[in-house]
Design an enzyme around this catalytic site. Sequence first.
Site, PDB file in Angstrom:
ATOM      1  CB  SER A 154      -0.880   0.019   1.246  1.00  0.00           C
ATOM      2  OG  SER A 154      -0.090   0.282   2.384  1.00  0.00           O
ATOM      3  CG  ASP A 155       1.177   5.941  -1.212  1.00  0.00           C
ATOM      4  OD1 ASP A 155       2.100   6.118  -0.381  1.00  0.00           O
ATOM      5  OD2 ASP A 155       0.980   6.713  -2.166  1.00  0.00           O
ATOM      6  CD1 TRP A 156       4.840   5.470   4.993  1.00  0.00           C
ATOM      7  CD2 TRP A 156       4.689   4.201   3.170  1.00  0.00           C
ATOM      8  NE1 TRP A 156       5.951   4.653   4.950  1.00  0.00           N
ATOM      9  CE2 TRP A 156       5.878   3.864   3.849  1.00  0.00           C
ATOM     10  CE3 TRP A 156       4.377   3.497   2.002  1.00  0.00           C
ATOM     11  CZ2 TRP A 156       6.764   2.886   3.387  1.00  0.00           C
ATOM     12  CZ3 TRP A 156       5.254   2.525   1.535  1.00  0.00           C
ATOM     13  CH2 TRP A 156       6.425   2.230   2.232  1.00  0.00           C
ATOM     14  N   GLY A 157      -0.429   4.594   4.598  1.00  0.00           N
ATOM     15  CA  GLY A 157      -1.711   4.980   5.176  1.00  0.00           C
ATOM     16  C   GLY A 157      -2.872   4.881   4.204  1.00  0.00           C
ATOM     17  CB  ALA A 158      -3.118   3.913   0.688  1.00  0.00           C
TER      18      ALA A 158
END
Length: 665
Positions: A154-158
């Site tokens: 995932s993208d960070w916090g996605a």
Amino acid sequence: MGQEFRAKGAHIALSPVAGPLGRSAYAGRNWEGFAADPYLTGVAMEETITGHQDAGVQATAKHFIANEQETARNPVYSKNGTVTDTDVAAISANLDDRTMHELYLWPFANAVKAKAASFMCSYQRINGSYGCQNSASLNGLLKTELGFQGYVMSDWGAVHTGVASIEAGLDMNMPGGLGSYGSAFGVPSYFGGNVTLAVNNGTLDVTRVDDMIVRIMTPYYWLGQDKDYPTIDPSTPDLNTFSPISTWTREFNLTGESSRDVRGDHSKLIRKHGAAGTVLLKNNGALPLNSPRNIAIFGNDASEPSKQLNQNNYEFGTLLAGGGSGTGQVSSLVTPLQAIKERSAQNGTKLVQYFLNNTEIVESDLDDLWIGELPNVCIVMLKTWAEEAADRDHLDVDWDGNAVVENVASKCNNTIVVTHSSGINTLPWADHENVTAILAAHYPGEQSGYSLTDILYGDVNPSGHLPYTIAFNGSDYNAPPTTAINTTGYFDWQSWFDEKLEIDYRHFDAQNISVRYEFGFGLSYTTFNISDVKAEALETNITAHPEERKVMPGGNPALWESIYNVTISLTNSGKFAGAGVPQLYVGFPESTPAGTPPKQLRGFEKVYLEAGETSTVAFELMRRDLSYWDIISQQWVIPEGEFSLYLGFSSRDIVETHKVTVVSA
Ligand SMILES: *[C@@H]1O[C@H](CO)[C@@H](O)[C@H](O)[C@H]1NC(C)=O
Ligand SMILES: *[C@@H]1O[C@H](CO)[C@@H](O)[C@H](O)[C@H]1NC(C)=O
Ligand SMILES: *[C@@H]1O[C@H](CO)[C@@H](O)[C@H](O)[C@H]1NC(C)=O
Ligand SMILES: *[C@@H]1O[C@H](CO)[C@@H](O)[C@H](O)[C@H]1NC(C)=O
Ligand SMILES: *[C@@H]1O[C@H](CO)[C@@H](O)[C@H](O)[C@H]1NC(C)=O
Ligand SMILES: *[C@@H]1O[C@H](CO)[C@@H](O)[C@H](O)[C@H]1NC(C)=O
Ligand SMILES: *[C@@H]1O[C@H](CO)[C@@H](O)[C@H](O)[C@H]1NC(C)=O
Ligand SMILES: *[C@@H]1O[C@H](CO)[C@@H](O)[C@H](O)[C@H]1NC(C)=O
Ligand SMILES: *[C@@H]1O[C@H](CO)[C@@H](O)[C@H](O)[C@H]1NC(C)=O
Ligand SMILES: *[C@@H]1O[C@H](CO)[C@@H](O)[C@H](O)[C@H]1NC(C)=O
Ligand SMILES: *[C@@H]1O[C@H](CO)[C@@H](O)[C@H](O)[C@H]1NC(C)=O
Ligand SMILES: *[C@@H]1O[C@H](CO)[C@@H](O)[C@H](O)[C@H]1NC(C)=O
């Protein structure tokens, strides 16, 4: 980059970027990627992934997919402090299947074909569901159609769900918990212990967990990271032993004695790439410089930066890179002012004077500012910032740079303008009679000054070509970011990709709009000719549909087979040695469904030739290059009728056209 990541003991590079592709000229993150064209971006993705992985480092193709703006890329979290409840969902990129395949998915297919270890799913939603829990794109397009064998991180916090994301195709939740959101809100992770819970309570099949593990661990062994891989550099955040994060007084303080120097002689490459990425847009004979006696330099981009990282609001200093997680701090910097002083001294220049305060330049009568007579050359250094998490409000240069050019050019009849920019600037003064040359030097990195003087003095003949179109006016571009939604409904942020295939030059060509400098444009100190265009079919009986073969990384292997060979003779017809960049654009037959752009890049080469030298250049066209995505048969199909093969030096400088019929009715 691959060698440096490896030597630092970093196993995974979060690179390269094909999303954003460049749907909107204003998108804040376009500079992290390659070009507003899927073919060019696809080639660059493949080369970059191969480069990273040849060095033993895992590449991450990102951000998958349709991540074309920064505004509203993330949901707005509830003020009452939970992340599970959001007030407003992130923007949804809504696009049709053909546009998906022919524009946005195209370069990612090259990434899969190059066997990228990893893909990073994006923040925003796609057709209403979040990038990291979108089964149609992750399980469907990526893992099934393209045969991706690695893992999706995932993208960070996605990540906004656990089981639903895992079932949609997400394999790794980064940065583990919910990162800064997690620590701020006390939510550890949707993954971690929740994966065990979900298996034990029968919600998640354990075979999917095995699949996640195999996908994540395979690249580690495949690239030999289990053998002789360098240890992790002790300066790495979190593991940092000599200056732990808690002691940092500013960003990325990694200067302690244990920081491992992995730079080798890479500054030579950085210098070369900085010059290679510089595009000569205008030249009335002002360049290369011919031993000027008196040089004046103007603009706040010329000299030492106040700060080398995330320089956005710092008025003074040359721009090296944009902002956000894709930025980097250099360990040594050669500024344009320093390099011009050094290089001009070798050419007998007697006076280099400089004026770095844009406000002062704009407000002054320059006759009062500079010493003595009219400088032989006035070099104006301008900059334009862009960063992650924000889109650009305008396409002008920053810090009143247009007025700086106007004032200098009103007095100096040999004004050379250099831009350090994230990308598109509309350059309203480009046709000013006293602006004798323009260089778009983009974001060159640490050797900035030398990369520039190599071009200014003709030590390197410019060969860069625009990877986007420069329009006359920002309002000429299609598909601006969706902004200013001021209603507060949960689903109010919607971005409809109604322009379909018409982005950048595809749009300007389809709508027949004049532009200042078109996609693919770039001058040289020499001239090139194209002749002897030939196109040879490489198969005798080319079918409209591809043979259905077992999916390999990249999809059906039949799509990647060369079926046509287009050859030209390229001649350096001028007086300087240098690299020419012939380009091949394909015009599809009339039988192709409506909405097909008039021309699409399908080949380019950079060929170095001595003055007078001629070379044969070949462009092999793969089946995919001559196909459109047919939404009915869900296949790449070669249309019946006559194709136009356009050969030239930009998307509008077409010098030869050759017609071929690939499949007959
Ligand atoms: C937080 O706000 C949301 C609505 O925005 C509400 O549904 C939820 O119950 C609230 N949570 C807490 C812990 O108050
Ligand atoms: C998005 O919706 C459009 C219109 O229904 C459809 O053509 C396309 O295939 C969908 N794409 C994805 C990834 O869901
Ligand atoms: C599981 O996820 C929830 C959020 O949905 C979180 O509050 C909880 O701490 C997680 N449990 C574990 C064991 O990580
Ligand atoms: C099973 O566990 C997962 C993860 O904690 C949770 O999301 C899900 O609601 C649970 N299902 C049941 C039926 O308890
Ligand atoms: C960087 O870290 C070192 C070691 O902790 C410290 O002595 C120094 O003051 C720091 N420098 C800055 C500019 O924060
Ligand atoms: C730049 O010039 C303006 C106008 O003369 C002046 O007001 C400003 O203080 C100057 N900036 C610096 C940093 O000297
Ligand atoms: C160009 O520069 C000359 C000075 O060399 C000046 O006289 C002339 O007005 C300038 N042209 C314009 C359009 O500003
Ligand atoms: C600029 O003006 C000077 C003085 O009038 C003249 O000698 C010179 O040739 C001009 N340069 C250009 C590039 O027109
Ligand atoms: C650009 O277009 C806008 C909207 O059509 C117009 O208001 C503006 O004057 C134009 N700017 C220039 C420099 O032509
Ligand atoms: C909301 O946005 C619309 C369109 O951008 C604008 O016309 C309107 O004035 C805005 N309303 C408010 C309250 O800002
Ligand atoms: C070409 O392909 C078509 C369709 O598969 C077939 O009918 C035809 O016989 C083939 N012709 C030759 C010369 O192989
Ligand atoms: C294409 O043409 C070039 C130049 O003649 C040749 O070297 C190359 O082998 C050809 N490619 C194929 C696949 O035949």
